[in-house]
Scaffold this active site. Structure first.
Site, PDB file in Angstrom:
ATOM      1  N   LYS A 252       4.076  -6.928   4.189  1.00  0.00           N
ATOM      2  CA  LYS A 252       3.799  -5.552   3.825  1.00  0.00           C
ATOM      3  C   LYS A 252       3.415  -4.826   5.107  1.00  0.00           C
ATOM      4  O   LYS A 252       2.849  -5.387   6.048  1.00  0.00           O
ATOM      5  CB  LYS A 252       2.704  -5.449   2.769  1.00  0.00           C
ATOM      6  CG  LYS A 252       1.314  -5.915   3.167  1.00  0.00           C
ATOM      7  CD  LYS A 252       0.482  -4.930   3.927  1.00  0.00           C
ATOM      8  CE  LYS A 252       0.430  -3.599   3.215  1.00  0.00           C
ATOM      9  NZ  LYS A 252      -0.274  -2.575   4.089  1.00  0.00           N
TER      10      LYS A 252
ATOM     11  N   THR B 158       0.867  -1.186   0.000  1.00  0.00           N
ATOM     12  CA  THR B 158       0.000   0.000   0.000  1.00  0.00           C
ATOM     13  C   THR B 158       0.905   1.237   0.000  1.00  0.00           C
ATOM     14  O   THR B 158       1.396   1.638  -1.026  1.00  0.00           O
ATOM     15  CB  THR B 158      -0.976  -0.005   1.194  1.00  0.00           C
ATOM     16  OG1 THR B 158      -0.255  -0.245   2.412  1.00  0.00           O
ATOM     17  CG2 THR B 158      -2.027  -1.092   1.021  1.00  0.00           C
TER      18      THR B 158
ATOM     19  N   GLU C 118       6.095   4.764   7.461  1.00  0.00           N
ATOM     20  CA  GLU C 118       5.709   5.900   6.617  1.00  0.00           C
ATOM     21  C   GLU C 118       6.538   7.136   6.965  1.00  0.00           C
ATOM     22  O   GLU C 118       6.520   7.613   8.095  1.00  0.00           O
ATOM     23  CB  GLU C 118       4.222   6.183   6.783  1.00  0.00           C
ATOM     24  CG  GLU C 118       3.363   5.107   6.147  1.00  0.00           C
ATOM     25  CD  GLU C 118       1.889   5.243   6.428  1.00  0.00           C
ATOM     26  OE1 GLU C 118       1.102   4.632   5.684  1.00  0.00           O
ATOM     27  OE2 GLU C 118       1.527   5.941   7.387  1.00  0.00           O
TER      28      GLU C 118
ATOM     29  N   THR D 203      -1.009  -1.221   8.878  1.00  0.00           N
ATOM     30  CA  THR D 203      -1.696  -2.420   8.416  1.00  0.00           C
ATOM     31  C   THR D 203      -0.601  -3.418   8.031  1.00  0.00           C
ATOM     32  O   THR D 203       0.179  -3.137   7.150  1.00  0.00           O
ATOM     33  CB  THR D 203      -2.580  -2.077   7.205  1.00  0.00           C
ATOM     34  OG1 THR D 203      -3.455  -1.035   7.612  1.00  0.00           O
ATOM     35  CG2 THR D 203      -3.403  -3.232   6.742  1.00  0.00           C
TER      36      THR D 203
ATOM     37  N   THR E  34      -6.954  10.338  -0.367  1.00  0.00           N
ATOM     38  CA  THR E  34      -7.005  11.159  -1.572  1.00  0.00           C
ATOM     39  C   THR E  34      -5.720  11.074  -2.379  1.00  0.00           C
ATOM     40  O   THR E  34      -5.620  11.655  -3.426  1.00  0.00           O
ATOM     41  CB  THR E  34      -7.264  12.638  -1.199  1.00  0.00           C
ATOM     42  OG1 THR E  34      -6.254  13.057  -0.273  1.00  0.00           O
ATOM     43  CG2 THR E  34      -8.613  12.780  -0.567  1.00  0.00           C
TER      44      THR E  34
ATOM     45  N   ASN F 198      -0.324  10.589   5.876  1.00  0.00           N
ATOM     46  CA  ASN F 198      -1.587  10.191   6.506  1.00  0.00           C
ATOM     47  C   ASN F 198      -2.640  11.273   6.468  1.00  0.00           C
ATOM     48  O   ASN F 198      -3.834  10.990   6.622  1.00  0.00           O
ATOM     49  CB  ASN F 198      -1.324   9.745   7.948  1.00  0.00           C
ATOM     50  CG  ASN F 198      -0.724   8.344   7.970  1.00  0.00           C
ATOM     51  OD1 ASN F 198      -1.418   7.358   7.788  1.00  0.00           O
ATOM     52  ND2 ASN F 198       0.585   8.268   8.151  1.00  0.00           N
TER      53      ASN F 198
END
Length: 409
Positions: free
Chosen positions: A185, A159, A282, A196, A409, A404
């Site tokens: 992942k 992702t 991230e 996740t 979007t 985040n």
């Protein structure tokens, strides 16, 4: 009985989930994403004894419920079908129906029993699967046992991840070469409690489902459950292991003289995958490893280590290369573990920063250089026992907020 020797665990360069005998994989673009691959499969030639652990979230997604049902039937799996982009979480009866349809579609395509298919999903919560695209994607899957098949699968499950994550090792059992390969992942929502986070491990070892399940639970507690990126646990976290027995070793159980050889290799694979998730957090620029020594129990050591590496203040200090050991003291100070304040020691790499309840003089420039590396090691001695534990995480950067703030979007 075979003579027990020290295990010779060997890393397989470029090894993947298809390196163990009898496994193949693939990934395709089904249209859930604009361009990236988004449907993937790992397939075994024969039904494989399997085990899994799952998130403890109160909102377990439908794919987890379907996978639990599959494994509960007879402990066997032959395929894992995965989609990215849409988590199929918090989607009610329709979400459960879609997860079952996804399982049935995969079983039909590859002529398998429905209950021999595990289902996993990752992506945005609260959106329904586009089943026309899911089914079309499944129909286009063509698993192969080469590197391209593995890479296609590894790409399809990502992702916000920036890199693919893989690990592969071999170990000798009963004179047979046993191979363990895995991929995972995870980049955000990582604070597993079994993010996740998804992880899939394959092995050609012969091992019972019950023994595999016990090993996986114990190893998960010191690998995947010891990483954190942002303190958030997902609805979809899952680790699945498939063991198809094609290495033809004698069946592994806890009484097998080389049981520890297998579990050591499995732990190395899981730890490597866990650390790769933490490093790919991230917006992250650095992997942080925390080792806690001198704890009253292994559980206390693991709790304290994860508390430190999960502290936003520790993470931001590491990002800014600020050798502020007070952030570490703060994290330990409100953790639920026993501590002796008069004996606690704090090290950054080999630099002692605090001991005997007193600050220690240290070279600020040397400490800053340590914090500028892409891997930062913090060691804390609680001074109360003999147990130790480790946890992994990453720094907290401006980019984490950017990623985040616009995830949907």
């Amino acid at each position: 009985m075979l003579e027990t020797k020290e295990p010779k665990v060997k890393k397989i360069s470029n090894g993947t989930v298809v390196t163990p005998k009898g496994f193949s994989a693939d990934g395709v673009h089904a249209g859930l994403r604009h361009a990236k691959k988004d449907i993937g499969i790992v397939l075994s030639e024969v039904p494989a004894n399997s085990a899994a652990v799952y998130t403890k979230s109160h909102f377990q997604a439908p794919p987890l419920k379907v996978t639990q049902e599959s494994i509960a039937k007879d402990g066997l799996l032959q395929a894992i079908i995965v989609n990215s982009a849409i988590a199929n979480a918090c989607t009610g009866e329709q979400g459960l129906k879609d997860a079952y349809e996804m399982r049935a579609s995969c079983a039909k395509k590859f002529n398998l029993k429905d209950e021999h298919v595990a289902v996993a999903s990752t992506g945005v919560i609260g959106e329904y699967l586009k089943m026309d695209k899911i089914n079309k994607g499944i129909s286009e899957l063509n698993p192969t046992a080469d590197e391209s098949g593995a890479e296609a699968f590894q790409t399809a499950i990502l992702t916000t991840d920036l890199v693919m994550k893989t690990s592969c090792y071999e170990v000798e059992i009963d004179g047979k070469k046993v191979v363990i390969g895995g991929t995972s992942k995870g980049s955000g929502m990582i604070h597993p409690n079994m993010a996740t986070m998804l992880a899939f491990v394959t092995t050609d070892a012969k091992i019972s489902s019950s023994a595999l399940h016990k090993a996986l639970r114990e190893i998960t507690d010191v690998s995947f459950n010891q990483i954190t990126v942002d303190g958030e646990t997902s609805t979809n976290d899952m680790v699945v292991v498939m063991a198809n027995g094609l290495a033809e070793n004698n069946e592994l159980t806890e009484t097998h003289p080389q049981w520890s050889h297998f579990t050591q290799a499995l732990q190395i694979v899981c730890e490597e995958l866990a650390k790769q998730i933490a490093k790919d957090g991230e917006g992250a620029t650095k992997l942080i490893e925390v080792e806690v020594k001198g704890a009253e129990s292994k559980e206390d050591a693991n709790i304290a280590a994860k508390k430190i590496v999960g502290s936003s203040l520790v993470k931001t200090a590491v990002y800014g290369a600020d050798a502020n050991w007070g952030r570490i003291i703060g994290a330990v100070g409100h953790s639920d573990v026993s501590v002796n304040p008069d004996k606690i020691e704090i090290y950054l790499e080999d630099i002692c920063m605090f001991t005997n309840n007193s600050p220690q003089p240290f070279d600020e420039e040397a400490a800053k250089k340590c914090l500028e590396n892409d891997k930062v090691k913090i060691t804390v001695n609680l001074g109360i026992g003999e147990a130790s534990g480790r946890a992994w995480g990453c720094d907290l950067t401006y980019d984490y907020i950017k990623i985040n703030a616009s995830y949907r979007t």
